[in-house]
Motif scaffolding. Structure first.
Motif, PDB file in Angstrom:
ATOM      1  N   SER A 140     -16.095  -0.631  -2.723  1.00 11.74           N
ATOM      2  CA  SER A 140     -16.723   0.134  -3.804  1.00 11.74           C
ATOM      3  C   SER A 140     -17.503   1.316  -3.238  1.00 11.74           C
ATOM      4  O   SER A 140     -17.511   2.405  -3.850  1.00 11.74           O
ATOM      5  N   ILE A 141     -18.131   1.145  -2.096  1.00 11.13           N
ATOM      6  CA  ILE A 141     -18.800   2.278  -1.441  1.00 11.13           C
ATOM      7  C   ILE A 141     -17.758   3.301  -0.993  1.00 11.13           C
ATOM      8  O   ILE A 141     -17.950   4.518  -1.163  1.00 11.13           O
ATOM      9  N   ALA A 142     -16.652   2.809  -0.439  1.00  9.89           N
ATOM     10  CA  ALA A 142     -15.572   3.719  -0.037  1.00  9.89           C
ATOM     11  C   ALA A 142     -15.019   4.475  -1.244  1.00  9.89           C
ATOM     12  O   ALA A 142     -14.677   5.662  -1.149  1.00  9.89           O
ATOM     13  N   THR A 143     -14.939   3.801  -2.391  1.00 11.09           N
ATOM     14  CA  THR A 143     -14.466   4.449  -3.616  1.00 11.09           C
ATOM     15  C   THR A 143     -15.401   5.576  -4.036  1.00 11.09           C
ATOM     16  O   THR A 143     -14.944   6.653  -4.462  1.00 11.09           O
ATOM     17  N   ALA A 144     -16.708   5.354  -3.917  1.00 17.28           N
ATOM     18  CA  ALA A 144     -17.674   6.402  -4.257  1.00 17.28           C
ATOM     19  C   ALA A 144     -17.505   7.618  -3.351  1.00 17.28           C
ATOM     20  O   ALA A 144     -17.580   8.762  -3.806  1.00 17.28           O
ATOM     21  N   VAL A 145     -17.249   7.371  -2.068  1.00 19.96           N
ATOM     22  CA  VAL A 145     -17.023   8.469  -1.126  1.00 19.96           C
ATOM     23  C   VAL A 145     -15.757   9.235  -1.504  1.00 19.96           C
ATOM     24  O   VAL A 145     -15.731  10.475  -1.519  1.00 19.96           O
ATOM     25  N   MET A 146     -14.679   8.490  -1.833  1.00 19.16           N
ATOM     26  CA  MET A 146     -13.434   9.146  -2.245  1.00 19.16           C
ATOM     27  C   MET A 146     -13.631   9.930  -3.550  1.00 19.16           C
ATOM     28  O   MET A 146     -13.030  10.989  -3.749  1.00 19.16           O
ATOM     29  N   ALA A 172      -5.869   8.411  -1.311  1.00 20.89           N
ATOM     30  CA  ALA A 172      -6.992   7.629  -0.790  1.00 20.89           C
ATOM     31  C   ALA A 172      -7.746   6.933  -1.912  1.00 20.89           C
ATOM     32  O   ALA A 172      -8.113   5.746  -1.800  1.00 20.89           O
ATOM     33  N   HIS A 173      -7.968   7.650  -3.015  1.00 20.04           N
ATOM     34  CA  HIS A 173      -8.723   7.082  -4.130  1.00 20.04           C
ATOM     35  C   HIS A 173      -7.969   5.915  -4.767  1.00 20.04           C
ATOM     36  O   HIS A 173      -8.564   4.864  -5.057  1.00 20.04           O
ATOM     37  N   VAL A 174      -6.676   6.075  -4.966  1.00 16.60           N
ATOM     38  CA  VAL A 174      -5.881   5.019  -5.600  1.00 16.60           C
ATOM     39  C   VAL A 174      -5.833   3.768  -4.730  1.00 16.60           C
ATOM     40  O   VAL A 174      -6.035   2.643  -5.214  1.00 16.60           O
ATOM     41  N   VAL A 175      -5.574   3.922  -3.441  1.00 15.88           N
ATOM     42  CA  VAL A 175      -5.443   2.763  -2.557  1.00 15.88           C
ATOM     43  C   VAL A 175      -6.773   2.031  -2.413  1.00 15.88           C
ATOM     44  O   VAL A 175      -6.837   0.789  -2.509  1.00 15.88           O
ATOM     45  N   SER A 180       0.820  -1.209   0.000  1.00 18.21           N
ATOM     46  CA  SER A 180       0.000   0.000   0.000  1.00 18.21           C
ATOM     47  C   SER A 180       0.856   1.261   0.000  1.00 18.21           C
ATOM     48  O   SER A 180       0.533   2.244  -0.680  1.00 18.21           O
ATOM     49  N   MET A 181       1.956   1.232   0.750  1.00 21.70           N
ATOM     50  CA  MET A 181       2.811   2.414   0.804  1.00 21.70           C
ATOM     51  C   MET A 181       3.508   2.660  -0.528  1.00 21.70           C
ATOM     52  O   MET A 181       3.789   3.813  -0.880  1.00 21.70           O
ATOM     53  N   SER A 182       3.782   1.607  -1.283  1.00 19.41           N
ATOM     54  CA  SER A 182       4.323   1.799  -2.635  1.00 19.41           C
ATOM     55  C   SER A 182       3.355   2.624  -3.474  1.00 19.41           C
ATOM     56  O   SER A 182       3.754   3.549  -4.198  1.00 19.41           O
ATOM     57  N   ALA A 183       2.069   2.276  -3.367  1.00 19.03           N
ATOM     58  CA  ALA A 183       1.056   3.032  -4.094  1.00 19.03           C
ATOM     59  C   ALA A 183       0.968   4.467  -3.586  1.00 19.03           C
ATOM     60  O   ALA A 183       0.803   5.408  -4.372  1.00 19.03           O
ATOM     61  N   VAL A 184       1.094   4.632  -2.274  1.00 21.00           N
ATOM     62  CA  VAL A 184       1.013   5.974  -1.686  1.00 21.00           C
ATOM     63  C   VAL A 184       2.114   6.870  -2.240  1.00 21.00           C
ATOM     64  O   VAL A 184       1.857   7.990  -2.715  1.00 21.00           O
ATOM     65  N   PHE A 185       3.357   6.381  -2.223  1.00 22.70           N
ATOM     66  CA  PHE A 185       4.484   7.234  -2.613  1.00 22.70           C
ATOM     67  C   PHE A 185       4.484   7.547  -4.101  1.00 22.70           C
ATOM     68  O   PHE A 185       4.796   8.677  -4.504  1.00 22.70           O
TER      69      PHE A 185
END
Length: 448
Positions: free
Chosen positions: A231-237, A185-188, A140-145
Motif C-alpha cells: 500500500s505504501i508502494a501504491t502511494a508512491v506509484m 507499475a501501478h497496476v501490478v 504478473s507479466m499478463s498484467a504487464v502486457f
C-alpha cells in the motif's frame, strides 16, 4: 436503436466486463506472490501453518484463474465486436502485447498445473517452491502486457498517421510509450496490495467467527505486513502517476481535481460539490496539487479552461479519485497500526472491532481497484485513442448490443455467484483444524 444508443450500450457492456474481470484478474496477479511468500516463510521457519496457508490459497487461486480466463476471453471478443473501427485502425499496433499476454498466461498455467500436482512429491520443498516462481512471473507479466495496451490508448506512439491510416508501425516503440512505466507499475503493485488485504480479511473473518487458531493469526499478520508494504508502494506509484498526467494528460488531472483555472501553488481539492461551476464544501490542501503534478509547491498547473469543452473528461471522475485516494490512505493507516500493535503488544488490535476493520479492508481494496480503473477509462474520454480517435467513432453500429448486454449480465451473475459458492463450500468442507490434523496423521504414518 440508433448509433448513439449503440455507442452507449457498447460502453456500458465494456465497463461491466472490465469491472467484473478486474476483480478476478487482480487476485489472479497478486495471489501467486502471496502463495510464494507464505510457502517460503513456512520452509524457512519450518512452520506447517504457513505451508498450509500456501496450499489453501492455491486452491482458491485456481478458481479465480478459471473465471478470469472466461472474462478475459470476453474482453478480447468485445474488442472486435463492439469496437471494430478501433481494432481496424490500431489492431496491428497492439497485436504484439495482446499475443504476449496470451503467451504469459500459458506460461503461468503450465507451471501452475505442475506445481499443483507435485505437492509432497519433493523431499526438498525448496525445489517445489521453485515451480511457483514462473507462475508468479507469468501472472504478473499478463498484467504487464494487457496494461501496455491500455497505456497505448492513453499515449499512442510508434506509427505515422497518414490519411486516417496507421503506417510505419513499430510495435515495440508503441509498447514503450510514455504511459507504460507508471501504469504498469501501478497496476501490478495494486494487485499485490489488494490480494494481501483480501487474504487478511478472510483470516480476520475466521477469527471473528470464533476460530482462535494460530493459523489464522499468522495468516493475518503476514498478509497485513505485505499489505502495508504494497500500500505504501501504491502511494508512491500514485505520485508518479500524477506527474505523468501533468505532463501528458493534463486535462485528466485537471478534471479529477476540479482545477479550472491555471495557477501556481494549486491546491489539492478533495470531496466537495460543484454549484454552477463553483467548488463548495471541499477540503483544500494548499499547494498539494502543484507538488503532486510537478514536485514543487509553486509550480503552475494547467486548468480545464485551457482545453476545448468537447475534450474535457466528465467531471464526476473527481469523486472516483477521492474514493481511490481515501481508501488507499485508510488501508495504509489500518495496516500500520496493526503491524505496530503486534510488535508493541497493543491489546486493542486483537479486539473484535479492530478485526472488523481488517475484514472491511478486503472489499475496500477491491473498491479502490475498481474506482481506479473507472477513473482511468472515463478520464480518457472522449478519446478511445487519445488525440486520434474518439470513442463515438470507434463503436459498432450494430443494433443488438443491448441484447448482448443482457446476455453478458446473465453470464457474469452465474460466474460470480458460482465462484463464490464453490469457494465457500471448498473451504467449509476442509476446515484448517481438520486439514492440520490430517497432515499430522500422514506424517506420523510415514514415520511408522
Amino acid at each position: 436503436m440508433g448509433n448513439e444508443d449503440a455507442v452507449f450500450y457498447s460502453r456500458v457492456l465494456t465497463e461491466l466486463t472490465l469491472s467484473f474481470h478486474i476483480i478476478y484478474a487482480t487476485v489472479g496477479v497478486g495471489i501467486p506472490l502471496m502463495i510464494m511468500i507464505a510457502q517460503w516463510v513456512g520452509i524457512k521457519k519450518q512452520d506447517e501453518h504457513y505451508i498450509l496457508l500456501a496450499r489453501r490459497c492455491t486452491r482458491g487461486f485456481v478458481i479465480s484463474v478459471a473465471v478470469g480466463v472466461v472474462t478475459g476471453t470476453a474482453i478480447g471478443l468485445q474488442l472486435s465486436l463492439l469496437w471494430p473501427n478501433f481494432m481496424q485502425l490500431a489492431g496491428n499496433v497492439i497485436a504484439l502485447p495482446l499475443f504476449m499476454e496470451i503467451f504469459a498466461f500459458f506460461f503461468e498455467a503450465i507451471f501452475l498445473g505442475i506445481y499443483l500436482y507435485t505437492w509432497d512429491r519433493f523431499e526438498n520443498q525448496k525445489k517445489h517452491l521453485l515451480l511457483l516462481i514462473p507462475v508468479a512471473i507469468g501472472a504478473s507479466m499478463s498484467a504487464v502486457f494487457i496494461t501496455i495496451v491500455n497505456a497505448f490508448m492513453n499515449a499512442p506512439r510508434g506509427f505515422d498517421l497518414v490519411n486516417g491510416q496507421l503506417i510505419n508501425v513499430s510495435p515495440v516503440l508503441a509498447m514503450f510509450n510514455p504511459a507504460m512505466p507508471t501504469k504498469v507499475a501501478h497496476v501490478v503493485v495494486t494487485a499485490y496490495m489488494t490480494s494481501a488485504f483480501v487474504l487478511a480479511a478472510i483470516g480476520a473473518y475466521r477469527l471473528l467467527k470464533g476460530s482462535n487458531h494460530l493459523y489464522h493469526k499468522k495468516a493475518v499478520f503476514l498478509m497485513m505486513k505485505l499489505g502495508l508494504i504494497f500500500s505504501i508502494a501504491t502511494a508512491v506509484m500514485g505520485d508518479f502517476s500524477g506527474k505523468y498526467l501533468a505532463e501528458y494528460q493534463p486535462e485528466k488531472l485537471a478534471a479529477a481535481e476540479w482545477h479550472f483555472e491555471s495557477e501556481k501553488g494549486a491546491p489539492l481539492i478533495l470531496y466537495g460539490i460543484l454549484d454552477n461551476g463553483e467548488v463548495k464544501y471541499a477540503l483544500k490542501i494548499p499547494a498539494a496539487l502543484s507538488i503532486l503534478a510537478h514536485g514543487l509547491p509553486n509550480a503552475e498547473v494547467i486548468g480545464l479552461a485551457n482545453f476545448p469543452k468537447d475534450e474535457v473528461p466528465p467531471l464526476y471522475i473527481h469523486y472516483l479519485f477521492d474514493t481511490m485516494v481515501t481508501i488507499g490512505m485508510w488501508l495504509i493507516l489500518v495496516a500500520l497500526v496493526y503491524v505496530a500493535g503486534i510488535w508493541k503488544s497493543w491489546p486493542f488490535i486483537q479486539t473484535r472491532w479492530f478485526h472488523w476493520l481488517i475484514v472491511l479492508g478486503g472489499p475496500l481494496a477491491v473498491l479502490a481497484i475498481e474506482t481506479g480503473w473507472w477513473l482511468d477509462e472515463v478520464g480518457r474520454q472522449p478519446w478511445i485513442l487519445r488525440g486520434i480517435m474518439q470513442t463515438k467513432h470507434a463503436a459498432t453500429i450494430s443494433q443488438q448490443v443491448d441484447t448482448m448486454l443482457l446476455l453478458f449480465v446473465g453470464l457474469y451473475l452465474v460466474l460470480g455467484i458460482g465462484s463464490v459458492v464453490v469457494l465457500i463450500r471448498m473451504f467449509r468442507k476442509n476446515p484448517v483444524e481438520q486439514e492440520l490434523a490430517d497432515r499430522q496423521a500422514e506424517k506420523a504414518g510415514e514415520l511408522t
